[in-house]
Design an enzyme around this catalytic site. Sequence first.
Site, PDB file in Angstrom:
ATOM      1  N   HIS A   1      -2.626  -0.180  -2.568  1.00 58.09           N
ATOM      2  CA  HIS A   1      -4.137   0.428  -2.166  1.00 58.09           C
ATOM      3  C   HIS A   1      -5.040   0.177  -3.111  1.00 58.09           C
ATOM      4  O   HIS A   1      -4.868   0.304  -4.623  1.00 58.09           O
ATOM      5  CB  HIS A   1      -3.700   1.803  -1.911  1.00 58.09           C
ATOM      6  CG  HIS A   1      -4.695   2.480  -1.087  1.00 58.09           C
ATOM      7  ND1 HIS A   1      -4.819   2.505  -0.039  1.00 58.09           N
ATOM      8  CD2 HIS A   1      -5.554   3.486  -1.761  1.00 58.09           C
ATOM      9  CE1 HIS A   1      -5.942   3.262   0.519  1.00 58.09           C
ATOM     10  NE2 HIS A   1      -6.338   3.870  -0.731  1.00 58.09           N
TER      11      HIS A   1
ATOM     12  N   ASP B   1       0.753  -1.111   0.025  1.00 54.22           N
ATOM     13  CA  ASP B   1      -0.003  -0.076  -0.054  1.00 54.22           C
ATOM     14  C   ASP B   1       0.950   1.192  -0.215  1.00 54.22           C
ATOM     15  O   ASP B   1       1.584   1.292   0.964  1.00 54.22           O
ATOM     16  CB  ASP B   1      -0.883  -0.174   1.203  1.00 54.22           C
ATOM     17  CG  ASP B   1      -2.098   0.926   1.078  1.00 54.22           C
ATOM     18  OD1 ASP B   1      -1.865   2.053   0.666  1.00 54.22           O
ATOM     19  OD2 ASP B   1      -3.111   0.644   1.597  1.00 54.22           O
TER      20      ASP B   1
END
Length: 232
Positions: free
Chosen positions: A200, A169
């Site tokens: 993400h 992420d």
Amino acid sequence: MTQLQIAAADGGSFSGYLALPAKTPAPALVVIQEIFGVNQGMRDLCDWFAAQGYVAVSPDIFWRIEPDVQLTDKTEAEWQKAFDLMNRFDQDQGVEDLKSTLSALREHDATTGKVGSVGYCLGGRLAFLMGSRSDSDANVSYYGVGLDGLLDELRQINKPLMLHIASEDQFVPKEAQDKITAAVAGNALIAAHVYEGNDHAFARVGGAHYDAAAAQTANDRSLTFFGEHLKS
């Protein structure tokens, strides 16, 4: 488009996109938006949850700043506006508006009174806070941002919580991920799943980092989780 009008606790009202399942009464979900507003992606998610047997509402949590925001992740200008909205957003007030949405769903004729929340990105952060600050029956956070700064809230969580964490992420560094997973380890109420190699928003259909296999796994886990805690 079906809208639910929600009374804010401090006065005024705001709307939420409402999707109903084929059979009611049914358990309900507060579907918490990303930084792009209640856009087509969020409405599609509500429709999908409704197809799984839930009353689903995505409330307009940016209504105090700018009502009816509907951005995409396709242009730099939209990204910049989305980040500006997020930076101006009052998190604590936002949680209060989500609690008002929860109350509206508990009282809605189409629901059983069992209500959970599920959120993505900014919404994932807020779903985590719904676990500590509301009486939501179950909560799911998809790649919630900034959770490492909210770990003091864990002592207030007394309902089941599921976290979906992307190992790559770009908005949640590895150190932050490690803090989160270590803090929730051994907590019987909290299940944390890490999706190796994913960035993400891996579950955002059509997004730059969408991964169909990881999204399917996360969504299956979420449905099983909600089935256990909202439908039983």
